[in-house]
Write a protein that holds these residues in place. Structure first.
Motif, PDB file in Angstrom:
ATOM      1  N   TYR A  66       9.483  -2.482  21.957  1.00  0.00           N
ATOM      2  CA  TYR A  66       9.460  -1.682  21.015  1.00  0.00           C
ATOM      3  C   TYR A  66       9.461  -2.353  19.790  1.00  0.00           C
ATOM      4  N   GLU A  67      10.422  -3.169  19.360  1.00  0.00           N
ATOM      5  CA  GLU A  67      10.585  -3.826  18.133  1.00  0.00           C
ATOM      6  C   GLU A  67       9.594  -4.969  17.927  1.00  0.00           C
ATOM      7  N   VAL A  68       9.165  -5.437  18.922  1.00  0.00           N
ATOM      8  CA  VAL A  68       7.962  -6.336  18.755  1.00  0.00           C
ATOM      9  C   VAL A  68       6.670  -5.614  18.576  1.00  0.00           C
ATOM     10  N   LEU A  69       6.462  -4.501  19.029  1.00  0.00           N
ATOM     11  CA  LEU A  69       5.139  -3.862  18.906  1.00  0.00           C
ATOM     12  C   LEU A  69       5.006  -3.268  17.493  1.00  0.00           C
ATOM     13  N   ALA A  70       6.608  -2.783  17.041  1.00  0.00           N
ATOM     14  CA  ALA A  70       6.583  -1.935  15.764  1.00  0.00           C
ATOM     15  C   ALA A  70       6.518  -3.315  14.652  1.00  0.00           C
ATOM     16  N   GLY A  71       6.745  -4.515  14.969  1.00  0.00           N
ATOM     17  CA  GLY A  71       6.692  -5.709  13.994  1.00  0.00           C
ATOM     18  C   GLY A  71       5.103  -6.191  13.951  1.00  0.00           C
ATOM     19  N   PHE A  72       4.564  -6.142  15.010  1.00  0.00           N
ATOM     20  CA  PHE A  72       3.165  -6.585  14.893  1.00  0.00           C
ATOM     21  C   PHE A  72       2.256  -5.443  14.094  1.00  0.00           C
ATOM     22  N   LYS A  73       2.490  -4.150  14.168  1.00  0.00           N
ATOM     23  CA  LYS A  73       1.916  -3.187  13.294  1.00  0.00           C
ATOM     24  C   LYS A  73       2.309  -3.356  11.710  1.00  0.00           C
ATOM     25  N   ARG A  74       3.361  -3.807  11.439  1.00  0.00           N
ATOM     26  CA  ARG A  74       3.620  -3.785  10.016  1.00  0.00           C
ATOM     27  C   ARG A  74       3.020  -5.247   9.657  1.00  0.00           C
ATOM     28  N   HIS A  88       4.616  -5.753  38.574  1.00  0.00           N
ATOM     29  CA  HIS A  88       6.108  -5.860  38.122  1.00  0.00           C
ATOM     30  C   HIS A  88       6.545  -4.637  37.398  1.00  0.00           C
ATOM     31  N   ASP A  89       5.506  -3.907  36.842  1.00  0.00           N
ATOM     32  CA  ASP A  89       5.821  -2.948  35.940  1.00  0.00           C
ATOM     33  C   ASP A  89       6.179  -1.443  36.385  1.00  0.00           C
ATOM     34  N   PRO A  90       6.892  -0.657  35.705  1.00  0.00           N
ATOM     35  CA  PRO A  90       7.109   0.780  36.104  1.00  0.00           C
ATOM     36  C   PRO A  90       6.128   1.547  35.620  1.00  0.00           C
ATOM     37  N   ALA A  91       5.098   1.746  36.209  1.00  0.00           N
ATOM     38  CA  ALA A  91       4.066   2.242  35.567  1.00  0.00           C
ATOM     39  C   ALA A  91       4.146   3.827  34.567  1.00  0.00           C
ATOM     40  N   GLY A  92       5.064   4.530  35.305  1.00  0.00           N
ATOM     41  CA  GLY A  92       5.298   5.727  34.709  1.00  0.00           C
ATOM     42  C   GLY A  92       5.915   5.256  33.392  1.00  0.00           C
ATOM     43  N   ARG A  93       6.967   4.484  33.409  1.00  0.00           N
ATOM     44  CA  ARG A  93       7.973   4.284  32.290  1.00  0.00           C
ATOM     45  C   ARG A  93       7.105   3.886  31.227  1.00  0.00           C
ATOM     46  N   LEU A  94       6.052   2.990  31.582  1.00  0.00           N
ATOM     47  CA  LEU A  94       5.346   1.925  30.472  1.00  0.00           C
ATOM     48  C   LEU A  94       4.497   3.234  29.643  1.00  0.00           C
ATOM     49  N   GLU A  95       4.179   4.078  30.431  1.00  0.00           N
ATOM     50  CA  GLU A  95       3.219   5.206  29.684  1.00  0.00           C
ATOM     51  C   GLU A  95       4.012   6.311  28.910  1.00  0.00           C
ATOM     52  N   ALA A  96       5.260   6.400  29.216  1.00  0.00           N
ATOM     53  CA  ALA A  96       6.218   7.431  28.833  1.00  0.00           C
ATOM     54  C   ALA A  96       6.237   7.509  27.277  1.00  0.00           C
ATOM     55  N   PRO A  97       6.393   6.674  26.537  1.00  0.00           N
ATOM     56  CA  PRO A  97       6.366   6.786  24.983  1.00  0.00           C
ATOM     57  C   PRO A  97       4.830   6.756  24.585  1.00  0.00           C
ATOM     58  N   LYS A  98       4.079   7.372  25.051  1.00  0.00           N
ATOM     59  CA  LYS A  98       2.708   7.486  24.751  1.00  0.00           C
ATOM     60  C   LYS A  98       2.571   8.058  23.375  1.00  0.00           C
ATOM     61  N   VAL A  99       3.525   9.106  23.089  1.00  0.00           N
ATOM     62  CA  VAL A  99       3.118   9.669  21.613  1.00  0.00           C
ATOM     63  C   VAL A  99       3.756   9.011  20.605  1.00  0.00           C
ATOM     64  N   LEU A 100       4.706   8.351  20.759  1.00  0.00           N
ATOM     65  CA  LEU A 100       5.498   7.363  19.780  1.00  0.00           C
ATOM     66  C   LEU A 100       4.616   5.999  19.793  1.00  0.00           C
ATOM     67  N   PHE A 101       3.979   5.633  20.773  1.00  0.00           N
ATOM     68  CA  PHE A 101       3.177   4.258  20.622  1.00  0.00           C
ATOM     69  C   PHE A 101       1.979   4.628  19.727  1.00  0.00           C
ATOM     70  N   LYS A 102       1.618   5.829  19.717  1.00  0.00           N
ATOM     71  CA  LYS A 102       0.307   6.294  19.143  1.00  0.00           C
ATOM     72  C   LYS A 102       0.604   6.109  17.512  1.00  0.00           C
ATOM     73  N   GLU A 103       1.777   6.270  17.161  1.00  0.00           N
ATOM     74  CA  GLU A 103       2.058   6.109  15.755  1.00  0.00           C
ATOM     75  C   GLU A 103       2.048   4.790  15.315  1.00  0.00           C
ATOM     76  N   VAL A 104       2.341   3.672  16.249  1.00  0.00           N
ATOM     77  CA  VAL A 104       2.189   2.289  15.892  1.00  0.00           C
ATOM     78  C   VAL A 104       0.757   1.403  16.285  1.00  0.00           C
ATOM     79  N   GLY A 105      -0.019   2.407  17.132  1.00  0.00           N
ATOM     80  CA  GLY A 105      -1.379   1.717  17.401  1.00  0.00           C
ATOM     81  C   GLY A 105      -1.442   1.276  18.723  1.00  0.00           C
ATOM     82  N   VAL A 106      -0.511   1.798  19.368  1.00  0.00           N
ATOM     83  CA  VAL A 106      -0.383   1.194  20.862  1.00  0.00           C
ATOM     84  C   VAL A 106      -0.898   2.274  22.017  1.00  0.00           C
ATOM     85  N   HIS A 107      -1.580   1.721  22.967  1.00  0.00           N
ATOM     86  CA  HIS A 107      -2.225   2.437  24.164  1.00  0.00           C
ATOM     87  C   HIS A 107      -1.394   1.656  25.325  1.00  0.00           C
ATOM     88  N   ALA A 108      -0.743   2.434  26.182  1.00  0.00           N
ATOM     89  CA  ALA A 108      -0.095   2.175  27.223  1.00  0.00           C
ATOM     90  C   ALA A 108      -0.804   2.734  28.374  1.00  0.00           C
TER      91      ALA A 108
END
Length: 413
Positions: A66-74, A88-108
Motif C-alpha cells: 500500500y505504501e509503494v502504490l501510494a508513493g508511485f501516485k505521489r 501465489h496471490d489471495p485473489a479475494g484479498r487482492l481485490e478487497a481494497p478496490k474502493v481505496l485503490f481507486k483513489e490512487v489510480g490502482v485497479h486490482a
C-alpha cells in the motif's frame, strides 16, 4: 506524442529464502521502480501476477504494498496501476481494497468476473490514460486462471489435447473478442499469469500451475492483433513466439537458479500507431553468489572460495550477500551440509543451501540407459528408487528410507 507503459511481474512480496527475509531487497526494488516511472514519464504500470509470495500475506507485506502504490501516485499523479493475481496471490484479498485503490489510480483484478453477457469488461478492460485524461490504450487484465474461471472446462473434455489448455484458450478467445469490440483501433495489452510452451523455467522456483498437472499453453493462444502480451509466472525475462509476447521476470533472484539473470522491467512506448520495446535493467540490491567451481567444490575448497569474495563485515544482516554452495559428492551428504552450514556461519553471509553435484559417471550411465532403450518394466522398482534417491540426495538411502519404500510398494501392489 509518446505513451509509455511499464510491464513488471512476480514481485513475491514477503518471500523468504532458507529462512532469510527479503524486505530490504523489496524496498530497494520499489525505490528503483519509482525512479524509472518518474524518469521515463510512465503513464501506466501493468503488474502480471504474484504480487505476494503466499495466500496469507503478513501485515508487513500488505503495508509495504500500500505504501509503494501510494508513493508511485505521489510521484506520477496521472499514473494508472493494474495488479493481476498470480497463483501465489489471495485473489479475494487482492481485490478487497478496490474502493481505496481507486483513489490512487490502482485497479486490482484477482478473479474472473462474469455477467449475463459473458465476461464483465467493467472489471477486466481498463483504459490507460495520458496526463490529459485521454485513453490511448487499454489493458485486458486476466489473472491466473483457476478452475472456477474456466466454466467451459467440462465441454472440452473430448478429443485430442489437454482440456485445460483448450479451456484457457477459450477463455482468452472470449475475452479478447469482447474487448476488441470495445476498444476500436486503440492498442490492446493483455495480461497472463501462466506458462507458455517453449519458455525457460527456473529450476525449483516456479510451480507447474494449471489444473490437472497441465502447465503450458501455446503462444498462439494470444492472437496476433494484440499490441502486447504482459506475462508473469516464469522468473526468467524472455520473449515467446513473437516480439510482443514477453515475461518481464522477477525483480531480483528469488532462488539460486535465478542468480545469473539480468533482472529488469519492460518499457512499452506507443507513438503514431507503432510500438517500441525497451528493457530497463534493475540494480541488484543484494549480491547472490553460487560457489561451484568447475564441477562442484571439495569441502576443503569452501573456505578459500569464501575468502575470495572479499566480504564486508560491517554490512547489517539484511544486506549481507546470499551464498549457495555446490559440492562434489565426498562423504555423507547430510554430514557435508552440516559442515558447510557451520563454515558459512563464521562469515558475513546468508546461506541459501548446499547442493551435491551428481558424479559424471552417473550421467554416463544415464546416457547408456537411454541409448540402449531399456524398458521401464524391465527395471526393478528398488533399483529405480536407489538410483533416484542417490541422484536427489547425493548419498545412498539408509535402512529407514528402504523400509518406508518397501511399505509403500506393498500398498500399491
Amino acid at each position: 506524442m509518446v505513451f509509455r507503459v511499464l510491464h513488471s511481474a512476480d514481485w513475491h512480496i514477503g518471500q523468504t529464502i532458507n529462512g532469510w527475509e527479503r524486505s530490504f531487497e523489496h524496498e530497494a526494488f520499489f525505490a528503483q521502480l519509482g525512479d524509472l516511472i518518474e524518469e521515463h514519464d510512465v503513464d501506466a504500470l501493468v503488474m502480471a501476477g504474484d504480487v505476494y509470495d503466499n495466500q496469507n500475506p503478513s501485515a508487513e507485506s500488505t503495508r509495504l504494498l500500500y505504501e509503494v502504490l501510494a508513493g508511485f501516485k505521489r510521484r506520477q499523479p496521472h499514473l494508472t496501476t493494474i495488479l493481476t493475481a498470480g497463483n501465489h496471490d489471495p485473489a479475494g484479498r487482492l481485490e478487497a481494497p478496490k474502493v481505496l485503490f481507486k483513489e490512487v489510480g490502482v485497479h486490482a483484478v484477482g478473479m474472473m468476473w462474469r455477467g449475463e453477457g459473458g465476461i464483465d469488461l467493467s472489471h477486466h478492460l481498463l483504459p490507460l490514460k495520458d496526463r490529459q485524461g485521454n485513453a490511448l490504450a487499454y489493458c485486458l487484465a486476466i489473472p491466473f486462471p483457476r478452475a472456477s474461471d474456466l466454466p467451459g472446462l467440462a465441454s472440452v473434455t473430448d478429443g485430442e489435447g489437454s482440456p485445460v489448455v483448450k479451456a484457457v484458450a477459450s477463455l482468452y478467445e472470449e475475452a479478447v473478442c469482447q474487448a476488441k469490440g470495445a476498444v476500436g483501433d486503440l492498442p490492446l495489452i493483455v495480461t497472463g499469469h501462466l506458462h507458455v510452451s517453449g519458455a525457460d523455467e527456473s529450476e525449483g522456483a516456479e510451480r507447474r500451475i494449471l489444473i490437472g498437472g497441465e502447465h503450458a499453453v501455446p503462444f498462439h493462444v494470444f492472437e496476433e492483433s494484440l499490441a502486447y502480451v504482459a506475462l508473469g509466472h516464469l522468473h526468467k525475462p524472455q520473449k515467446i513466439g513473437r516480439e510482443t509476447i514477453r515475461y518481464s521476470g522477477s525483480p531480483f533472484p528469488l532462488s539460486v537458479s535465478e542468480a545469473g539473470y539480468q533482472h529488469g522491467v519492460n518499457l512499452l512506448e506507443f507513438e503514431g500507431g507503432q510500438l517500441e520495446l525497451h528493457r530497463l535493467p534493475l540494480d541488484r540490491p543484494v549480491l547472490f553468489h553460487r560457489l561451484s567451481g568447475k564441477n562442484g567444490l571439495l569441502l576443503e575448497e569452501v573456505v578459500p572460495a569464501l575468502d575470495g569474495l572479499q566480504l564486508d563485515e560491517a554490512l547489517p544482516v539484511r544486506q549481507r550477500p546470499f551464498v549457495h554452495v555446490d559440492l562434489k559428492q565426498q562423504t555423507s551428504a547430510q554430514g557435508l551440509r552440516a559442515e558447510v552450514d557451520q563454515i558459512l556461519s563464521t562469515y558475513p553471509v546468508r546461506g541459501t543451501g548446499v547442493s551435491i553435484v551428481a558424479q559424471e559417471r552417473k550421467s554416463k550411465a544415464l546416457n547408456q540407459e537411454v541409448e540402449s532403450l531399456r524398458r521401464l518394466e524391465d527395471l526393478k522398482p528398488e533399483d529405480l528408487f536407489l538410483s533416484a534417491f542417490e541422484d536427489e540426495h547425493g548419498e545412498k538411502p539408509q535402512s529407514v528410507h528402504l523400509d518406508l519404500f518397501h511399505k509403500a510398494l506393498v500398498e500399491v501392489e
